[in-house]
Scaffold this motif. Sequence first.
Motif, short mmCIF file in Angstrom:
data_model
loop_
_atom_site.label_atom_id
_atom_site.label_comp_id
_atom_site.label_asym_id
_atom_site.label_seq_id
_atom_site.Cartn_x
_atom_site.Cartn_y
_atom_site.Cartn_z
N HIS A 18 0.86 -1.18 0.00
CA HIS A 18 0.00 0.00 0.00
C HIS A 18 0.90 1.23 0.00
N ALA A 19 0.84 2.00 -1.07
CA ALA A 19 1.77 3.11 -1.25
C ALA A 19 1.64 4.18 -0.16
N ALA A 20 0.43 4.41 0.35
CA ALA A 20 0.23 5.47 1.34
C ALA A 20 0.89 5.17 2.68
N CYS A 21 0.86 3.89 3.09
CA CYS A 21 1.42 3.55 4.41
C CYS A 21 2.69 2.72 4.31
N GLY A 22 2.93 2.11 3.16
CA GLY A 22 4.12 1.30 2.97
C GLY A 22 4.02 -0.12 3.49
N LYS A 23 2.89 -0.49 4.08
CA LYS A 23 2.73 -1.86 4.59
C LYS A 23 2.57 -2.84 3.44
N SER A 24 3.05 -4.06 3.66
CA SER A 24 2.96 -5.09 2.63
C SER A 24 2.34 -6.35 3.21
N TRP A 25 1.73 -7.15 2.33
CA TRP A 25 1.08 -8.38 2.75
C TRP A 25 0.96 -9.31 1.56
N LYS A 26 0.69 -10.57 1.85
CA LYS A 26 0.44 -11.56 0.79
C LYS A 26 -1.03 -11.48 0.41
N GLN A 27 -1.29 -11.08 -0.81
CA GLN A 27 -2.66 -10.96 -1.30
C GLN A 27 -3.20 -12.34 -1.61
N ARG A 28 -4.36 -12.67 -1.07
CA ARG A 28 -5.00 -13.96 -1.32
C ARG A 28 -6.30 -13.73 -2.08
N GLY A 29 -6.16 -13.35 -3.34
CA GLY A 29 -7.34 -13.08 -4.16
C GLY A 29 -8.16 -11.95 -3.57
N ASN A 30 -9.47 -12.07 -3.69
CA ASN A 30 -10.34 -11.02 -3.14
C ASN A 30 -10.69 -11.28 -1.68
N ARG A 31 -10.01 -12.24 -1.04
CA ARG A 31 -10.26 -12.54 0.37
C ARG A 31 -9.47 -11.64 1.30
N CYS A 35 -7.25 -1.96 5.07
CA CYS A 35 -8.05 -0.78 5.41
C CYS A 35 -7.24 0.50 5.17
N SER A 36 -7.79 1.40 4.40
CA SER A 36 -7.10 2.66 4.15
C SER A 36 -7.24 3.63 5.32
N GLY A 37 -8.05 3.28 6.31
CA GLY A 37 -8.21 4.12 7.49
C GLY A 37 -7.18 3.79 8.57
N CYS A 38 -7.16 2.54 9.01
CA CYS A 38 -6.25 2.13 10.10
C CYS A 38 -5.02 1.39 9.59
N HIS A 39 -5.00 1.05 8.31
CA HIS A 39 -3.88 0.36 7.65
C HIS A 39 -3.59 -1.01 8.25
N GLN A 40 -4.65 -1.69 8.68
CA GLN A 40 -4.54 -3.09 9.09
C GLN A 40 -5.02 -3.95 7.93
N THR A 41 -4.49 -5.16 7.83
CA THR A 41 -4.86 -6.07 6.75
C THR A 41 -5.57 -7.28 7.35
N PHE A 42 -6.65 -7.70 6.70
CA PHE A 42 -7.48 -8.79 7.20
C PHE A 42 -7.64 -9.85 6.13
N GLU A 43 -7.61 -11.11 6.54
CA GLU A 43 -7.88 -12.23 5.64
C GLU A 43 -9.34 -12.61 5.81
N GLY A 44 -10.13 -12.21 4.86
CA GLY A 44 -11.55 -12.50 4.89
C GLY A 44 -12.39 -11.24 4.89
N VAL A 45 -13.37 -11.20 4.00
CA VAL A 45 -14.24 -10.03 3.89
C VAL A 45 -15.03 -9.84 5.18
N THR A 46 -15.46 -10.93 5.80
CA THR A 46 -16.24 -10.82 7.04
C THR A 46 -15.44 -10.14 8.13
N LEU A 47 -14.17 -10.53 8.29
CA LEU A 47 -13.34 -9.90 9.32
C LEU A 47 -13.10 -8.43 9.01
N PHE A 48 -12.86 -8.13 7.74
CA PHE A 48 -12.67 -6.73 7.35
C PHE A 48 -13.90 -5.92 7.69
N ASP A 49 -15.08 -6.42 7.30
CA ASP A 49 -16.33 -5.71 7.58
C ASP A 49 -16.58 -5.59 9.07
#
Length: 101
Positions: A18-31, A35-49
């Motif tokens: 993510h260019a704005a915060c510089g954090k990196s993660w392993k992308q697992r498709g659309n799962r 978050c562009s607000g808190c810059h945390q990464t979640f595995e799963g749409v349900t957890l993100f929501d």
Amino acid sequence: MLGHGPNSTGAGPALTVHAACGKSWKQRGNRTGHCSGCHQTFEGVTLFDQHRRGGVCADPRSLTAEGLPLIFDGTHGDGSWRADASRMKAGFKDRESTAAA
């Protein structure tokens, strides 16, 4: 803006950055959701929501999946929050055996 590139050692899986915060993660498709607000990464749409209610981000350490706390997987890049699938499956087996008795 998101980008893809090698991990910090130049070997291993390609990471999303993510260019704005510089954090990196392993992308697992659309799962996987970052978050562009808190810059945390979640595995799963349900957890993100679940972490973002009413336009406010919740601390991932306060969230649960099926009553179990989320775990942080830091094996790729800056990592991501996910449900502990192994404990959830064990709990499901326990509930099945209790229901059968």
